[in-house]
Write an enzyme that holds these catalytic residues in place. Structure first.
Site, PDB file in Angstrom:
ATOM      1  N   THR A 134       0.575  -0.810  -0.144  1.00 29.41           N
ATOM      2  CA  THR A 134       0.840   0.394   0.036  1.00 29.41           C
ATOM      3  C   THR A 134       0.590   0.955  -0.079  1.00 29.41           C
ATOM      4  O   THR A 134       2.215   1.830   0.542  1.00 29.41           O
ATOM      5  CB  THR A 134      -1.025  -0.095   1.770  1.00 29.41           C
ATOM      6  OG1 THR A 134      -1.511   1.322   1.469  1.00 29.41           O
ATOM      7  CG2 THR A 134      -0.004  -0.211   2.142  1.00 29.41           C
ATOM      8  N   TYR A 177      -1.941   0.026  10.629  1.00 26.89           N
ATOM      9  CA  TYR A 177      -2.202  -0.610   9.462  1.00 26.89           C
ATOM     10  C   TYR A 177      -0.927  -0.148   8.570  1.00 26.89           C
ATOM     11  O   TYR A 177      -0.189  -0.776   8.071  1.00 26.89           O
ATOM     12  CB  TYR A 177      -3.613   0.123   8.601  1.00 26.89           C
ATOM     13  CG  TYR A 177      -3.746  -0.522   7.781  1.00 26.89           C
ATOM     14  CD1 TYR A 177      -4.163  -2.064   7.396  1.00 26.89           C
ATOM     15  CD2 TYR A 177      -3.008   0.530   6.305  1.00 26.89           C
ATOM     16  CE1 TYR A 177      -4.472  -1.491   5.355  1.00 26.89           C
ATOM     17  CE2 TYR A 177      -3.261   0.196   5.330  1.00 26.89           C
ATOM     18  CZ  TYR A 177      -3.998  -0.915   4.607  1.00 26.89           C
ATOM     19  OH  TYR A 177      -3.943  -1.476   3.279  1.00 26.89           O
TER      20      TYR A 177
END
Length: 363
Positions: A134, A177
């Protein structure tokens, strides 16, 4: 898509999280090219069963399925044992969830990835693994200066303004995250260095397209469209001027397939993957375009910024496109219009003006 046809082996290709949005699109492409595909998925996200049913109807016996959790070391090792290659898409994907359940986020994203990597290491057959990372590994980019230009933030540094954020950008994990995906990202790369497992990492920007369920925390392009189609209020966190480069899932699948085909050349490398500067849009611009498509202005309200939010992220895609030989990304207007049509059909909602030629707003 680069390269010639994929060589079809007798062993199945494993897609963890293969019933999810991007995973199901990868599984569909693989099966369409003649590969047997093993979908390994916990089916924990509402609605993904529909993606699995769609794959089975479309490809029949080419799709095998194991309902399993990526945290199950024995189950993961069993799934990886006969794999020709692995596309590792299974993950906890929401920043908000990671802030509430950081241990669960770690177990899924880090420990689960390590289970898979070690299964391939101990197998010792050089099985390729392509990992979905990501843009959050670069943090909130708070050190960059931005200016408001029309309806969007733009970097003041000319090189970044023209091309976006490159792989040379230092890693800077924010939120649990960001830490868990970043740690997994680094483990994947290091298993290529330390153990010779042929791995590659794609650090994705915002991917949208068919098979996307769309929630407030993940899949926001689809989420915005669903809320607008249903006539419900859309919440924008921040001021709406934040910019993302959105990418149609078919282009993302092209990149994953190309990375596998060229794994001997790209093993141990990470690439930024997104729509690039041509597809960098603000949330406000997307809202305006949705209004054009549906023939009515969406109902929008604003809330405070959320932890880890970036005012701007556009991936510098020059390296990934040159290395993997990718075609230019699809323009965001036609892609979003097609997703709106698909979502309307899937949910039995009114199409609004979607039966008319695609309307465009100025770039």
């Amino acid at each position: 898509m680069s390269g010639g046809p994929a060589l079809v082996g007798r062993q199945p290709v494993l897609v963890t999280g293969g019933a999810g949005f991007i995973g199901s699109n990868i599984a569909n492409r693989l099966a369409g090219e003649g590969h047997d595909v093993h979908v390994y998925d916990a089916l924990s996200r509402p609605g993904v069963e529909r993606n699995l049913d769609w794959l089975k109807r479309r490809h029949g016996k080419r799709i095998s399925f194991t309902q399993g959790d990526i945290r199950d070391e024995t189950g993961v090792a069993s799934a990886a044992r006969e794999a020709e290659a692995v596309f590792h898409m299974a993950a906890q994907v929401a920043v908000t969830t990671s802030l509430v359940e950081p241990r669960e986020d770690f177990d899924i994203n880090v420990r689960g990835t390590l289970h898979l990597l070690d299964a391939l290491r101990t197998r010792g057959r050089g099985t390729p693994l392509i990992f979905a990372s990501t843009n959050k590994v670069y943090g909130d980019l708070a050190d960059l200066e931005f200016e408001l230009a029309g309806d969007c933030y733009q970097p003041t540094e000319p090189g970044i303004r023209s091309h976006g954020i490159s792989e040379a950008r230092p890693l800077d994990f924010h939120t649990p995250y960001g830490c868990s995906k970043g740690a997994a990202d680094q483990y994947v790369l290091d298993y290529a260095r330390s153990y010779g497992v042929p791995t590659a990492v794609l650090r994705m920007s915002c991917i949208y397209g068919e098979r996307q369920m769309g929630t407030e925390d993940q899949g926001w392009v689809a989420h915005f469209l669903i809320r607008a189609l249903e006539g419900k209020t859309i919440t924008l966190y921040g001021d709406g001027y934040q910019v993302r480069d959105i990418m149609d899932v078919s282009d993302a699948v092209d990149a994953y397939m190309a990375a596998w085909r060229q794994i001997d050349q790209v093993a141990g490398q990470a690439f930024n993957l997104g729509g690039g500067s041509a597809n960098g849009i603000s949330l406000r611009r997307l809202m305006a375009y949705i209004g054009e498509l549906l023939g009515r202005e969406p109902d929008v309200r604003f809330e405070d910024w959320r932890a880890g939010d970036q005012r701007y992220f556009v991936a510098d895609t020059r390296r990934v496109r040159e290395t993997l030989g990718l075609s230019p990304a699809r323009d965001w207007q036609s892609g979003v219009a097609d997703l709106a049509r698909w979502l309307a059909e899937e949910r039995g909602l009114e199409l609004g003006t979607l039966d008319r030629p695609t309307l465009r707003v100025s770039a």
